[in-house]
Design an enzyme around this catalytic site. Structure first.
Site, PDB file in Angstrom:
ATOM      1  N   HIS A 162      67.669  16.562  -3.232  1.00  0.00           N
ATOM      2  CA  HIS A 162      66.993  15.304  -2.913  1.00  0.00           C
ATOM      3  C   HIS A 162      67.946  14.132  -2.693  1.00  0.00           C
ATOM      4  O   HIS A 162      67.705  13.018  -3.173  1.00  0.00           O
ATOM      5  CB  HIS A 162      65.997  14.949  -4.015  1.00  0.00           C
ATOM      6  N   HIS A 202      52.673  14.761  -3.972  1.00  0.00           N
ATOM      7  CA  HIS A 202      53.792  15.347  -4.704  1.00  0.00           C
ATOM      8  C   HIS A 202      53.287  16.294  -5.794  1.00  0.00           C
ATOM      9  O   HIS A 202      52.365  15.954  -6.537  1.00  0.00           O
ATOM     10  CB  HIS A 202      54.647  14.256  -5.348  1.00  0.00           C
ATOM     11  N   ASP A 220      55.422  17.446  -1.879  1.00  0.00           N
ATOM     12  CA  ASP A 220      56.873  17.357  -1.954  1.00  0.00           C
ATOM     13  C   ASP A 220      57.403  17.534  -3.379  1.00  0.00           C
ATOM     14  O   ASP A 220      56.688  17.306  -4.363  1.00  0.00           O
ATOM     15  CB  ASP A 220      57.335  15.976  -1.467  1.00  0.00           C
ATOM     16  N   ASP A 221      58.666  17.903  -3.455  1.00  0.00           N
ATOM     17  CA  ASP A 221      59.505  17.844  -4.659  1.00  0.00           C
ATOM     18  C   ASP A 221      59.287  18.968  -5.652  1.00  0.00           C
ATOM     19  O   ASP A 221      59.900  18.968  -6.723  1.00  0.00           O
ATOM     20  CB  ASP A 221      59.370  16.494  -5.385  1.00  0.00           C
ATOM     21  N   HIS A 249      63.070  20.818   1.761  1.00  0.00           N
ATOM     22  CA  HIS A 249      63.142  19.404   1.387  1.00  0.00           C
ATOM     23  C   HIS A 249      64.501  19.066   0.782  1.00  0.00           C
ATOM     24  O   HIS A 249      64.617  18.130  -0.008  1.00  0.00           O
ATOM     25  CB  HIS A 249      62.010  19.079   0.405  1.00  0.00           C
TER      26      HIS A 249
END
Length: 234
Positions: free
Chosen positions: A112, A202, A57-58, A108
């Protein structure tokens, strides 16, 4: 991701959401809430063995994504990257490289936020704008959405479905975002993984050197245990 840095004024609210999704995460661990696309399930089953799903993620991150890709390439493993739209916009070549190496690139959100607190128009923009920049680098529109913080409710699910997105969470979370050390990240994954597990890691959102350091041990140990690896969402 589950643990991208949160402004102090929002930490309490996010904490409540993490508590609220506890039951969902338990359900995920039991395989109740992760519905794989039929083609993926068939492909995994055709391998005749235990399968797990590595997710990151991210990202993309110019500092860490390439290191994650190098490790995945060394072990011949494919993974799923849930990317932040503004990071894709800032580092488009990194996303292009993720896709070029055969990994799945999914949505995603753009920046955020907690999607469950957004208006319909704002949520649509978060998803659509991210789709656009990912599609420009990969040639494919993401079919899955991972809500930041795992903050999901019926409204988020219905809005995601209306946008053609399947909501995908996770079942193994080593909290690598909190930087507990590479050994802790590795052991938390290996102690909790089961066939079909969706592992949350991540590659962006902060210093991910510990995740990079933990990854070879995670992959090599899982391979030694007879696990194969597959991507989510095509």
């Amino acid at each position: 991701g589950a643990g991208m840095s949160v402004p102090p004024v929002r930490r309490r609210a996010v904490g409540r959401f993490r508590t609220a999704i506890g039951a969902l995460v338990v359900a995920l661990a039991a395989g109740a809430a992760v519905t794989l696309p039929a083609a993926e399930a068939q492909a995994a089953g055709a391998k005749g063995g235990k399968v797990v799903y590595l997710t990151f993620d991210d990202g993309p991150s110019p500092a860490y994504t390439s290191k994650v890709l190098a490790t995945l390439g060394r072990y011949g493993v494919r993974a799923t990257f849930f990317e932040i739209g503004q990071n894709v916009s800032a580092h488009p070549a990194v996303t292009a490289q993720v896709a070029k190496q055969g990994h799945s690139v999914q949505n995603h959100s753009w920046s955020h936020p907690d999607l469950s607190r957004l208006s319909a128009a704002a949520l649509n923009a978060q998803v659509a704008d991210t789709d656009k920049v990912i599609r420009a680098q990969t040639g494919r529109t993401p079919s899955c959405l991972r809500p930041p913080y795992g903050a999901v409710n019926g409204t988020v699910r219905s809005k995601a479905a209306a946008l053609g997105k399947q909501v995908v969470l996770w079942s193994v979370d080593p909290a690598d975002w909190s930087r507990p050390g590479a050994a802790a990240i590795r052991s938390r994954v290996l102690n909790n993984v089961r066939p079909g597990s969706v592992i949350l890691l991540h590659d962006g959102g902060g210093d991910r050197s510990q995740t990079v350091a933990a990854l070879p041990g995670i992959i090599s140990t899982l391979k030694a245990r007879g696990y194969g690896f597959a991507t989510l969402c095509g």
